[in-house]
Scaffold this motif. Structure first.
Motif, PDB file in Angstrom:
ATOM      1  N   VAL A 198       0.845  -1.186   0.000  1.00  0.00           N
ATOM      2  CA  VAL A 198       0.000   0.000   0.000  1.00  0.00           C
ATOM      3  C   VAL A 198       0.887   1.244   0.000  1.00  0.00           C
ATOM      4  CG1 VAL A 198      -1.671   1.336   1.353  1.00  0.00           C
ATOM      5  CG2 VAL A 198      -1.929  -1.144   1.143  1.00  0.00           C
ATOM      6  N   GLY A 199       0.574   2.186  -0.867  1.00  0.00           N
ATOM      7  CA  GLY A 199       1.380   3.393  -1.024  1.00  0.00           C
ATOM      8  C   GLY A 199       2.314   3.331  -2.215  1.00  0.00           C
ATOM      9  N   ALA A 200       2.540   2.140  -2.744  1.00  0.00           N
ATOM     10  CA  ALA A 200       3.434   1.992  -3.894  1.00  0.00           C
ATOM     11  C   ALA A 200       2.750   2.455  -5.174  1.00  0.00           C
ATOM     12  CB  ALA A 200       3.876   0.544  -4.034  1.00  0.00           C
ATOM     13  N   ILE A 201       3.557   2.867  -6.156  1.00  0.00           N
ATOM     14  CA  ILE A 201       3.050   3.350  -7.444  1.00  0.00           C
ATOM     15  C   ILE A 201       3.285   2.268  -8.505  1.00  0.00           C
ATOM     16  CG2 ILE A 201       3.326   5.085  -9.256  1.00  0.00           C
ATOM     17  CD1 ILE A 201       4.051   7.094  -7.097  1.00  0.00           C
ATOM     18  N   PHE A 202       2.264   2.033  -9.320  1.00  0.00           N
ATOM     19  CA  PHE A 202       2.314   0.986 -10.334  1.00  0.00           C
ATOM     20  C   PHE A 202       1.923   1.546 -11.698  1.00  0.00           C
ATOM     21  CE2 PHE A 202       1.298  -1.018  -6.297  1.00  0.00           C
ATOM     22  CZ  PHE A 202       2.176  -2.094  -6.255  1.00  0.00           C
ATOM     23  N   SER A 203       2.411   0.871 -12.734  1.00  0.00           N
ATOM     24  CA  SER A 203       1.993   1.180 -14.098  1.00  0.00           C
ATOM     25  C   SER A 203       0.885   0.216 -14.497  1.00  0.00           C
ATOM     26  CB  SER A 203       3.167   1.037 -15.071  1.00  0.00           C
ATOM     27  OG  SER A 203       4.179   1.965 -14.774  1.00  0.00           O
ATOM     28  N   VAL A 252      -3.955   2.432  -2.622  1.00  0.00           N
ATOM     29  CA  VAL A 252      -4.348   3.066  -1.363  1.00  0.00           C
ATOM     30  C   VAL A 252      -5.062   2.093  -0.423  1.00  0.00           C
ATOM     31  CG1 VAL A 252      -4.481   5.379  -2.350  1.00  0.00           C
ATOM     32  CG2 VAL A 252      -6.511   3.923  -2.377  1.00  0.00           C
ATOM     33  N   GLU A 253      -5.546   0.953  -0.945  1.00  0.00           N
ATOM     34  CA  GLU A 253      -6.219  -0.004  -0.073  1.00  0.00           C
ATOM     35  C   GLU A 253      -6.201  -1.377  -0.739  1.00  0.00           C
ATOM     36  OE1 GLU A 253     -10.594  -0.841   2.020  1.00  0.00           O
ATOM     37  OE2 GLU A 253     -10.303   0.907   0.712  1.00  0.00           O
ATOM     38  N   ALA A 254      -5.968  -2.411   0.082  1.00  0.00           N
ATOM     39  CA  ALA A 254      -6.026  -3.806  -0.380  1.00  0.00           C
ATOM     40  C   ALA A 254      -6.843  -4.612   0.612  1.00  0.00           C
ATOM     41  CB  ALA A 254      -4.626  -4.388  -0.530  1.00  0.00           C
ATOM     42  N   ALA A 255      -7.874  -5.283   0.124  1.00  0.00           N
ATOM     43  CA  ALA A 255      -8.727  -6.132   0.965  1.00  0.00           C
ATOM     44  C   ALA A 255      -8.606  -7.557   0.434  1.00  0.00           C
ATOM     45  CB  ALA A 255     -10.165  -5.646   0.930  1.00  0.00           C
ATOM     46  N   PRO A 256      -7.636  -8.347   0.944  1.00  0.00           N
ATOM     47  CA  PRO A 256      -7.353  -9.667   0.361  1.00  0.00           C
ATOM     48  C   PRO A 256      -8.549 -10.613   0.334  1.00  0.00           C
ATOM     49  CG  PRO A 256      -5.565  -8.993   1.807  1.00  0.00           C
ATOM     50  CD  PRO A 256      -6.664  -7.998   1.996  1.00  0.00           C
ATOM     51  N   MET A 257      -9.304 -10.690   1.426  1.00  0.00           N
ATOM     52  CA  MET A 257     -10.381 -11.669   1.459  1.00  0.00           C
ATOM     53  C   MET A 257     -11.530 -11.293   0.527  1.00  0.00           C
ATOM     54  SD  MET A 257      -9.369 -14.176   3.075  1.00  0.00           S
ATOM     55  CE  MET A 257      -7.749 -13.793   2.434  1.00  0.00           C
ATOM     56  N   ALA A 258     -11.663 -10.019   0.236  1.00  0.00           N
ATOM     57  CA  ALA A 258     -12.677  -9.587  -0.729  1.00  0.00           C
ATOM     58  C   ALA A 258     -12.120  -9.570  -2.144  1.00  0.00           C
ATOM     59  CB  ALA A 258     -13.200  -8.203  -0.359  1.00  0.00           C
ATOM     60  N   GLY A 259     -10.787  -9.696  -2.265  1.00  0.00           N
ATOM     61  CA  GLY A 259     -10.164  -9.641  -3.582  1.00  0.00           C
ATOM     62  C   GLY A 259     -10.267  -8.266  -4.202  1.00  0.00           C
ATOM     63  N   ALA A 260     -10.284  -7.221  -3.362  1.00  0.00           N
ATOM     64  CA  ALA A 260     -10.527  -5.861  -3.849  1.00  0.00           C
ATOM     65  C   ALA A 260      -9.296  -4.982  -3.642  1.00  0.00           C
ATOM     66  CB  ALA A 260     -11.729  -5.257  -3.131  1.00  0.00           C
ATOM     67  N   LEU A 261      -8.999  -4.163  -4.640  1.00  0.00           N
ATOM     68  CA  LEU A 261      -7.930  -3.170  -4.573  1.00  0.00           C
ATOM     69  C   LEU A 261      -8.506  -1.811  -4.938  1.00  0.00           C
ATOM     70  CD1 LEU A 261      -5.171  -5.115  -6.573  1.00  0.00           C
ATOM     71  CD2 LEU A 261      -5.309  -4.890  -4.089  1.00  0.00           C
ATOM     72  N   ARG A 262      -8.033  -0.784  -4.246  1.00  0.00           N
ATOM     73  CA  ARG A 262      -8.460   0.582  -4.593  1.00  0.00           C
ATOM     74  C   ARG A 262      -7.217   1.407  -4.891  1.00  0.00           C
ATOM     75  NH1 ARG A 262      -9.799   5.321  -1.780  1.00  0.00           N
ATOM     76  NH2 ARG A 262      -9.582   4.291   0.246  1.00  0.00           N
ATOM     77  N   PHE A 263      -7.276   2.106  -6.029  1.00  0.00           N
ATOM     78  CA  PHE A 263      -6.152   2.901  -6.486  1.00  0.00           C
ATOM     79  C   PHE A 263      -6.491   4.389  -6.453  1.00  0.00           C
ATOM     80  CE2 PHE A 263      -5.402  -0.968  -9.309  1.00  0.00           C
ATOM     81  CZ  PHE A 263      -4.426  -1.493  -8.482  1.00  0.00           C
ATOM     82  N   GLU A 264      -5.422   5.172  -6.558  1.00  0.00           N
ATOM     83  CA  GLU A 264      -5.537   6.617  -6.736  1.00  0.00           C
ATOM     84  C   GLU A 264      -4.811   6.976  -8.025  1.00  0.00           C
ATOM     85  OE1 GLU A 264      -4.591  10.513  -4.006  1.00  0.00           O
ATOM     86  OE2 GLU A 264      -3.061   8.951  -4.098  1.00  0.00           O
TER      87      GLU A 264
END
Length: 773
Positions: free
Chosen positions: A647-652, A715-727
Motif C-alpha cells: 500500500v502506497g506503492a506506485i504501479f503502471s 491506497v487499499e487492499a482487501a485480500p479476502m474480498a479480492g478488492a484493490l483501490r487505487f488513486e
C-alpha cells in the motif's frame, strides 16, 4: 434502414411478438424452437418482395429491443429462456409451489413468477422439490395468464444441492464475550455482523466461518450465528476454499462414487483395436496430473504432401457408465475447477489420475480419431476407433519446443522423428486454419506462481509456443470430426456453440470504432475475418489493447446446447467438445454418443440420456460459468493478498474498464484489477461516455479512456474480498469539456434512465435534474 410499410399480408409488430412468444414454448415444434424470418414468413404467408420488408421490420424490432436474438433465433425481449435456474420461494393459495429466476436483469422489469408443477403420477427417485430449493426448470408460457402479465409454468428438471451457507466471513473474537464477522464478499465491505457469546461455536479468532444471519434488530448492526468452521484464514488453502464454498462447488465425492472408483478394474483389449505399437505422444503443461489426449502424425502414403493425424482421447466412458454413482457425481460437478493451489476434479483421482490418464509406457484405453489432411490442410476424411494404446512419452510444451528448435534433451532425442512429423502436419493444417480465419484476439493470460505456503511468489505471462498451437489445432480438428460423425449418423449430441454478436453489441462497437477513426457500417453483418482485419489495422498502435478488449466484449458467450448454431469465434459450422472427458462432462456425453452411433460397445449414450440432453446441456453450461467465476475470484484474492503489504506503492497499468462510477485499472506486472472511484479523480465533475468508453470532465475536459496507459497508487487492499483501490497519479488526456446532457462527441447521455450522471470530488453524484440518484 428501410422503414417497412404495413401492407396486405404483413403482420403487425404485436402479431409477430405474439407468434414468437407462443411458438418458442410449443413442445415438438418442427423448427426445434428456433424462430427466424423463414418461420415467420411461412406462418403469415409472406412471399416475394414482402419478405424483404419483413426482414427490415424484424431488424428494426431487434434494434428497438422488442425482439432479441438467442441461438440464432428470435425471442420476445425480456422473456425467460426454455431452461431457467430458479429459487422456489413459497406456495400459493392452492398449495402449489412458485419460484423466481435466480438471475434476472432488473432493468428488464419485474422478476417473473414461475408456477412450479411436479407430476404426481411420475415415479421419481430422491427428494421432491420444496420451498427453499434451487432448481433447474423447463419453462413454458401460460397462454391464458390470469394475473394480467406474462405467466410461466415450469417442470423441475433437477434439484440442485442446497447452499450450505448464507454468508462467509472471518471471525474476529472480541475481548470479553462473543465476536464479529467480517464478510469476505467485496460487495459487503464495511458491513459487520455481531456474533453473540455462545453463537460462535468452535470458531477461533481468524477462522473462516459460514454463518446464518439472525433477525435484524431495530438498532445496531445485524447478528449472525456460526454454522460451520472452515479453517484458519492463514492456512495455505483458505483462499480457494472461500470460492468453493461461496459458489457451492461440490468438492466431496459421494461414498458410492468413491467405492465404485476404487473397485474399477483396468480395461482390457477385448473389443478394441491394438494401437500400442503407434508412437502416440502426450504433450501437456509440466505440472499436469491427468493426461487425456495423445497425438501422432505421419505422411499420407496415398496423397503427395498430405498427412494423417491421429488423436487419441482417454476412454472415460469405459469406467463411468450412464446413471452410475460416478456419473451422477460427474454431472453434478459438470467440469473440473482449477485454482492456483488445487484442483476440484470432476472425477475421483483413481479415475482421472490413474485408470484414464494416458501415462507414458502404460496400457490405456482410448477413443481415437484418424484424420486425413490434404495438401491444403483441409480434412478430407476421418474415422473413429476404440483402441488400446501406450503413450511413447510424457512431454511438456516448452520441452517439445526446445527439441524442435534444435535443443533436444534425453527424453525428446529418441522421439525427434515423431516430433518432426507432428510439426510438419501442423504446418500443413495451418493452411486450412489461415483460410478459415478464426477470430484472432491478442489478450495474454497471466499465471500465478505460488510459494509452498500458498501465497503468490510472482505472476508470469507464459510464452505462446508453436507446441501449444499444434495441440490446440489438432484438438479442434478432432472436435469437428466428432460433431460431423454424429450428425452424419443422425445422433443426438451436445454442441459447443458460440453465437454471432448481437445487433446491439455490433452497433455499439461501430460507434466506438468511429470514435477512433475506423468506419464500420451500422447493421453490417461481421464475420471473424472482418474482426481480424480491424485487429490487424490497430496492431502496433496505441489503440491495439483497447480494440482487442472492446472486440472481446462484443462477443457472445459460448455454451453447451443441443441446437447447432455453429461456433462463431472458431468460424466453424459444427463443433462439439470431444477431447477432455476427464475434466468436462460434455466430452463424456459426446464419447457415449459416438460409442452408440458407431456400435463400439454397450456403454454408449442411453435412451434416458437422449431424452434429457437439453437439460444436461443447460446444467453443465451453468456449472461452467460457476467455475469461471470461482477461478476468477480466487485469483483476485490471491493477488490482493500479494499486494497487501505494498500500500502506497506506485504501479503502471492500463484502464481496463470504464463505468459511470469510476475506472477499473489492470496493473502491468501482476494483472491485478483495482478500482478508482470517479469522485477521487480530481476537482471536476466527470461524465460517462458509453460510446467512447471514457470519463470526461465537464469543466476541464480531462478524459480517461478505456485502454489508456496510467500510473496509479495503491491506497487499499482487501485480500479476502479480492478488492484493490487505487488513486490516479497520471493526468488524463485533453479534450473538449463535456456539457450537461451531451457526450464528448455531441451525443446524448446513454444511461438507461436518461438521467445525466456527473461525479464530483466529494463522492456524491449529481444529476441534470438536480437530485441525488
Amino acid at each position: 434502414m428501410i422503414k417497412p410499410k404495413k401492407a396486405a399480408g404483413l403482420p403487425s409488430r404485436e402479431e409477430i411478438i405474439a407468434f414468437v412468444a407462443r411458438e418458442k414454448t410449443l413442445p415438438g415444434a418442427q423448427h426445434g424452437g428456433k424462430i427466424g424470418k423463414r418461420e415467420i414468413a411461412k406462418a403469415f404467408g409472406i412471399t416475394g418482395d414482402q419478405r424483404i420488408i419483413l426482414k427490415h421490420l424484424l431488424k428494426e424490432m431487434e434494434a428497438d429491443g422488442a425482439l432479441e436474438k438467442r441461438n440464432r433465433g428470435l425471442s420476445k425481449a425480456n422473456t425467460l429462456p426454455p431452461v431457467v435456474l430458479a429459487d422456489i420461494k413459497g406456495r400459493d393459495d392452492d398449495g402449489e409451489l412458485y419460484a423466481y429466476p435466480a438471475e434476472w436483469d432488473e432493468a428488464a422489469g419485474k422478476r417473473p413468477r414461475i408456477d412450479v408443477h411436479i407430476p404426481r403420477k411420475l415415479k421419481v427417485e430422491g427428494p421432491v422439490a420444496g420451498v427453499g430449493d434451487r432448481v433447474l426448470l423447463r419453462v413454458e408460457v401460460n397462454h391464458t395468464p390470469e394475473r394480467g402479465e406474462a405467466a410461466y409454468s415450469g417442470r423441475v428438471i433437477k434439484i440442485l444441492p442446497k447452499a450450505r451457507v448464507q454468508i462467509l466471513g472471518i471471525y474476529r473474537a472480541d475481548v470479553g464475550k462473543g465476536g464479529r464477522l467480517l464478510p469476505i464478499d467485496k460487495r459487503s465491505r464495511g458491513l459487520e455482523y455481531i456474533i453473540s457469546e455462545g453463537d460462535e461455536g468452535d470458531a477461533q479468532d481468524g477462522d473462516l466461518v459460514a454463518v446464518d444471519t439472525a433477525r435484524a434488530t431495530r438498532m445496531g448492526p445485524p447478528h449472525a450465528v456460526v454454522r460451520e468452521v472452515l479453517g484458519s484464514i492463514k492456512s495455505e488453502r483458505a483462499v480457494s476454499l472461500i470460492a468453493i464454498h461461496s459458489h457451492n462447488i461440490p468438492n466431496v465425492f459421494s461414498a458410492n462414487a468413491l467405492k465404485a472408483a476404487e473397485a474399477a478394474k483396468p480395461a482390457t483389449l477385448n473389443g478394441r483395436e491394438d494401437w500400442r505399437h503407434i508412437q502416440l505422444l502426450t504433450i501437456d503443461p509440466p505440472d499436469a496430473k491427468d493426461h487425456d489426449d495423445a497425438v501422432f502424425a505421419e505422411k499420407d502414403p496415398e496423397v503427395e504432401g498430405g498427412y494423417i493425424v491421429s488423436v487419441a482421447i482417454a476412454d472415460v466412458a469405459a469406467y463411468v457408465r450412464s446413471g452410475s454413482a460416478l456419473d451422477r457425481d460427474a454431472l453434478e460437478r459438470g467440469n473440473s475447477v482449477y485454482f492456483p493451489d488445487r484442483v476440484v476434479p470432476m472425477l475421483p483421482e483413481r479415475i482421472s489420475n490413474d485408470l484414464c490418464s494416458l501415462k507414458g509406457g502404460e496400457d490405456r484405453p482410448a477413443l481415437a480419431v484418424r484424420m486425413h489432411l490434404g495438401t491444403d490442410g483441409r480434412k478430407t476424411k476421418h474415422s473413429f476407433h476404440r483402441i488400446m494404446m501406450k503413450s511413447a512419452g510424457k512431454l511438456g510444451y516448452a520441452q517439445v519446443q526446445r527439441a524442435i528448435d534444435g535443443a533436444p534433451d534425453d527424453v525428446t532425442l529418441p522421439l525427434m522423428a515423431e516430433l518432426k512429423e507432428l510439426y510438419a502436419a501442423y504446418e500443413c493444417s495451418k493452411k486450412a486454419r489461415d483460410a478459415r480465419q478464426p477470430l484472432e484476439l491478442d489478450l495474454p493470460e497471466r499465471k500465478l506462481i505460488l510459494n509452498p505456503d500458498g501465497t503468490v511468489a510472482r505472476v508470469s505471462i507464459p510464452e505462446r509456443l508453436d507446441a501449444h498451437k499444434l495441440i490446440e489445432e489438432f484438438m479442434i480438428l478432432a472436435n469437428v470430426a466428432a460433431a460431423e460423425t454424429l450428425e452424419a449418423k443422425s445422433s443426438k449430441l451436445i454442441y459447443r456453440a458460440h453465437d454471432e454478436p448481437s445487433l446491439e453489441k455490433l452497433n455499439a462497437l461501430s460507434e466506438f470504432l468511429a470514435s477512433i477513426g475506423i468506419k464500420l457500417a451500422k447493421g453490417q453483418v461481421l464475420k471473424p475475418e472482418q474482426f481480424n482485419q480491424i485487429l490487424q489495422r490497430v496492431k502496433g498502435t496505441e489503440n491495439e489493447h483497447l480494440v482487442n478488449e472492446v472486440v472481446l466484449r462484443s462477443q457472445a458467450q459460448a455454451e453447451y446446447t443441443t441446437q447447432n448454431y455453429g461456433h462463431f469465434g472458431l468460424n466453424l459450422r459444427r463443433y462439439a467438445h470431444f477431447t477432455s472427458p476427464i475434466r468436462r462432462y460434455a466430452d463424456l456425453v459426446v464419447h457415449r454418443a459416438l460409442i452408440r452411433a458407431l456400435h463400439l460397445g454397450d456403454d454408449g449414450l442411453s435412451d434416458a440420456e437422449i431424452i434429457i440432453l437439453p437439460d444436461i446441456a443447460a446444467q453443465i453450461s451453468i456449472a461452467e460459468r460457476r467455475a469461471m467465476a470461482a477461478e476468477r475470484e480466487t485469483t483476485d484474492r490471491l493477488i490482493a493478498q500479494f499486494l497487501s503489504d505494498k500500500v502506497g506503492a506506485i504501479f503502471s497499468g492500463r484502464i481496463a474498464g470504464v463505468t459511470r462510477v469510476g475506472l477499473f485499472v489492470k496493473l502491468d506486472d501482476t494483472g491485478a484489477d483495482g478500482f478508482i472511484p470517479a469522485a477521487t479523480l480530481g476537482a471536476d465533475y466527470f461524465r460517462y461516455d458509453e460510446v467512447s468508453h471514457e470519463l470526461v470532465g465537464t469543466r476541464t475536459g480531462e478524459t480517461h479512456r478505456l485502454g489508456d496507459r496510467v500510473q496509479v497508487r495503491l491506497v487499499e487492499a482487501a485480500p479476502m474480498a479480492g478488492a484493490l483501490r487505487f488513486e490516479m497519479i497520471s493526468e488524463g488526456r485533453s479534450s473538449k469539456p463535456m456539457s450537461a446532457g451531451k457526450s464528448a462527441k455531441g451525443r446524448r447521455d446513454h444511461s438507461p434512465t436518461g438521467v445525466v450522471r456527473q461525479f464530483g470530488p466529494r463522492g456524491r453524484s449529481a444529476t441534470k435534474r438536480g437530485r441525488k440518484p
